[in-house]
Design a protein around this motif. Structure first.
Motif, PDB file in Angstrom:
ATOM      1  N   LYS A   1       3.160   8.911   7.606  1.00  0.00           N
ATOM      2  CA  LYS A   1       4.086   8.355   6.626  1.00  0.00           C
ATOM      3  C   LYS A   1       5.501   8.875   6.849  1.00  0.00           C
ATOM      4  N   GLY A   2       6.442   7.973   6.793  1.00  0.00           N
ATOM      5  CA  GLY A   2       7.851   8.328   6.860  1.00  0.00           C
ATOM      6  C   GLY A   2       8.550   7.931   5.576  1.00  0.00           C
ATOM      7  N   GLU A   3       9.537   8.704   5.177  1.00  0.00           N
ATOM      8  CA  GLU A   3      10.304   8.411   3.967  1.00  0.00           C
ATOM      9  C   GLU A   3      11.767   8.197   4.326  1.00  0.00           C
ATOM     10  N   VAL A   4      12.408   7.297   3.602  1.00  0.00           N
ATOM     11  CA  VAL A   4      13.773   6.886   3.932  1.00  0.00           C
ATOM     12  C   VAL A   4      14.616   6.761   2.676  1.00  0.00           C
ATOM     13  N   LEU A   5      15.873   7.223   2.769  1.00  0.00           N
ATOM     14  CA  LEU A   5      16.875   7.010   1.729  1.00  0.00           C
ATOM     15  C   LEU A   5      18.014   6.187   2.321  1.00  0.00           C
ATOM     16  N   LEU A   6      18.527   5.252   1.560  1.00  0.00           N
ATOM     17  CA  LEU A   6      19.710   4.504   1.975  1.00  0.00           C
ATOM     18  C   LEU A   6      20.861   4.924   1.065  1.00  0.00           C
ATOM     19  N   LEU A   7      21.870   5.574   1.672  1.00  0.00           N
ATOM     20  CA  LEU A   7      23.007   6.104   0.925  1.00  0.00           C
ATOM     21  C   LEU A   7      24.267   5.296   1.236  1.00  0.00           C
ATOM     22  N   GLU A   8      25.212   5.360   0.323  1.00  0.00           N
ATOM     23  CA  GLU A   8      26.488   4.661   0.513  1.00  0.00           C
ATOM     24  C   GLU A   8      27.635   5.595   0.159  1.00  0.00           C
ATOM     25  N   HIS A   9      28.631   5.613   1.047  1.00  0.00           N
ATOM     26  CA  HIS A   9      29.839   6.386   0.765  1.00  0.00           C
ATOM     27  C   HIS A   9      31.034   5.626   1.340  1.00  0.00           C
ATOM     28  N   PRO A  10      31.962   5.175   0.506  1.00  0.00           N
ATOM     29  CA  PRO A  10      33.057   4.317   0.972  1.00  0.00           C
ATOM     30  C   PRO A  10      34.040   5.004   1.907  1.00  0.00           C
ATOM     31  N   ASP A  11      34.082   6.337   1.901  1.00  0.00           N
ATOM     32  CA  ASP A  11      35.076   7.055   2.701  1.00  0.00           C
ATOM     33  C   ASP A  11      34.506   7.679   3.980  1.00  0.00           C
ATOM     34  N   LEU A  12      33.222   7.490   4.222  1.00  0.00           N
ATOM     35  CA  LEU A  12      32.602   8.112   5.384  1.00  0.00           C
ATOM     36  C   LEU A  12      32.683   7.177   6.582  1.00  0.00           C
ATOM     37  N   LYS A  13      33.365   7.609   7.617  1.00  0.00           N
ATOM     38  CA  LYS A  13      33.547   6.802   8.830  1.00  0.00           C
ATOM     39  C   LYS A  13      32.767   7.451   9.975  1.00  0.00           C
TER      40      LYS A  13
END
Length: 369
Positions: free
Chosen positions: A227-239
């Motif tokens: 089993k693998g676990e995943v998070l999807l994150l968002e950051h508007p300033d991360l390039k």
């Protein structure tokens, strides 16, 4: 009566079906699955290709990985023309970093292996790493940079394959669990929960569940689920464009729209659905350790997937009975290897001769004393 029945509608099964239709459009082909597309590992993978990422020696699997990676750019264009689905192929490179001081020696050994065969693979000191990553990565040890590695959107890739086989007239049988597969005189009887199907040839590409269907054949290596676990994150300033992979198995894959997929594969023989609090916390700690800006990111989504695993991480692709094939055990390389395995298995079925590139992936038989 089908010519070919494929058990499993992940990227491996659909790639084989698609290539079979391309080689011989007169074949009667069906893909069967106990669920509907979208529920399992192919749709939930991180999408990094990582053809050189986990290899420390030149093996048949390493050669397959390199060849398959080279298909993706042209395949992305072909699938877009066929389906109008963009699989979002990107080739911004991969950075591999030691998760602890104890891993530095093994990372150095891997660099020496890779660089000897590909001079584009280089090492990065802390300053070079900061410059390459737009000063987003916090890391003070040596890292490896693989500049020609790439990634795709795994969910879009699986959807494109599904739409492609639909257009090619391949029958899809869903919500139908296969219970057993038995040889008749000149065909196979595939018993499902609600019907009996007959096919001249059968390919079992059921991922982590493949072994259960072929228990009577007593083959090795055993395949189980991880089993693998995943998070999807968002950051508007991360390039950040490069994929990050740590030696402890954690990876961070930049996606479109300032989104970052953080995942790892760690729970052996675990078929449960959903993420754990422990797993989520570990992923966030790892993400923030290497990319501090992610500490202020927004969680968009979280999910889990089950990958087919063998003890030695060696896939099996073999004919275990005349006309009965197994294709599984690709672990973290399923997305990567799907184009070339699709082509090779289709050649095997159509021309009835095992491709040389698959010689190293035969099954072993259990021996009872």
């Amino acid at each position: 009566m089908y010519d070919v029945l494929i058990v499993g509608s992940g990227v491996m099964g659909m790639s084989i079906a698609r290539e079979l239709a391309l080689k011989n459009e007169s074949l009667s082909i069906a893909v069967i699955d106990r669920d509907v597309p979208g529920l399992h590992a192919s749709y939930k993978a991180g999408g990094m290709l990582g053809a050189q990422n986990e290899f420390i020696e030149d093996t048949p699997l390493y050669q397959l990985a390199l060849r398959s990676r080279d298909y993706f750019e042209s395949l992305s264009h072909t699938l877009y023309k066929e389906t109008n689905i963009n699989i979002d192929y990107q080739a911004h490179g991969l950075i591999k970093m030691a998760a602890s001081r104890e891993d530095i020696d093994s990372l150095t050994a891997q660099y020496l292996f890779l660089n000897k065969r590909d001079r584009s693979v280089t090492t990065l000191d802390s300053q070079s790493l900061r410059n390459l990553s737009n000063h987003t990565i916090s890391y003070n040890h040596k890292a490896i940079y693989i500049p020609f590695d790439g990634q795709i959107n795994a969910n879009q890739y699986a959807k494109a394959l599904l739409k492609s086989i639909e257009y090619k007239g391949i029958e899809r049988i869903y919500h139908t669990e296969v219970k057993s597969i038995h040889r008749l005189n000149d065909a196979f009887k595939v018993l499902t929960a609600n019907q009996i199907l007959l096919s001249k040839k059968v390919i079992v590409a059921g991922g982590a569940w493949s072994h259960q269907l072929l228990a009577d054949y007593e083959i090795e290596p055993k395949v189980t689920g991880v089993k693998g676990e995943v998070l999807l994150l968002e950051h508007p300033d991360l390039k950040l464009e490069q994929t990050l992979f740590m030696t402890n198995g954690c990876y961070i894959v930049p996606k479109r729209g300032n989104r970052f997929l953080v995942g790892a594969t760690s729970y052996v023989d675990d078929y449960t659905v959903g993420t754990s609090v422990e797993g989520e916390n570990w992923l966030m700690r790892q993400a923030c350790k290497y990319i501090p800006l992610l500490s202020s990111s927004r969680l968009i989504h979280k999910w889990s997937g089950i990958r087919p695993y063998t003890e030695n991480e060696w896939p099996i692709m073999d004919e275990i009975d005349e006309g009965l094939y197994i294709v599984t055990g690709h672990y973290r390389n399923g997305i990567l290897l799907s184009p070339i395995i699709g082509k090779l298995m289709a050649e095997w079925i159509v021309y009835e001769e095992r491709p040389t590139l698959l010689e190293a992936f035969k099954v072993r038989r259990c021996v009872h004393l």
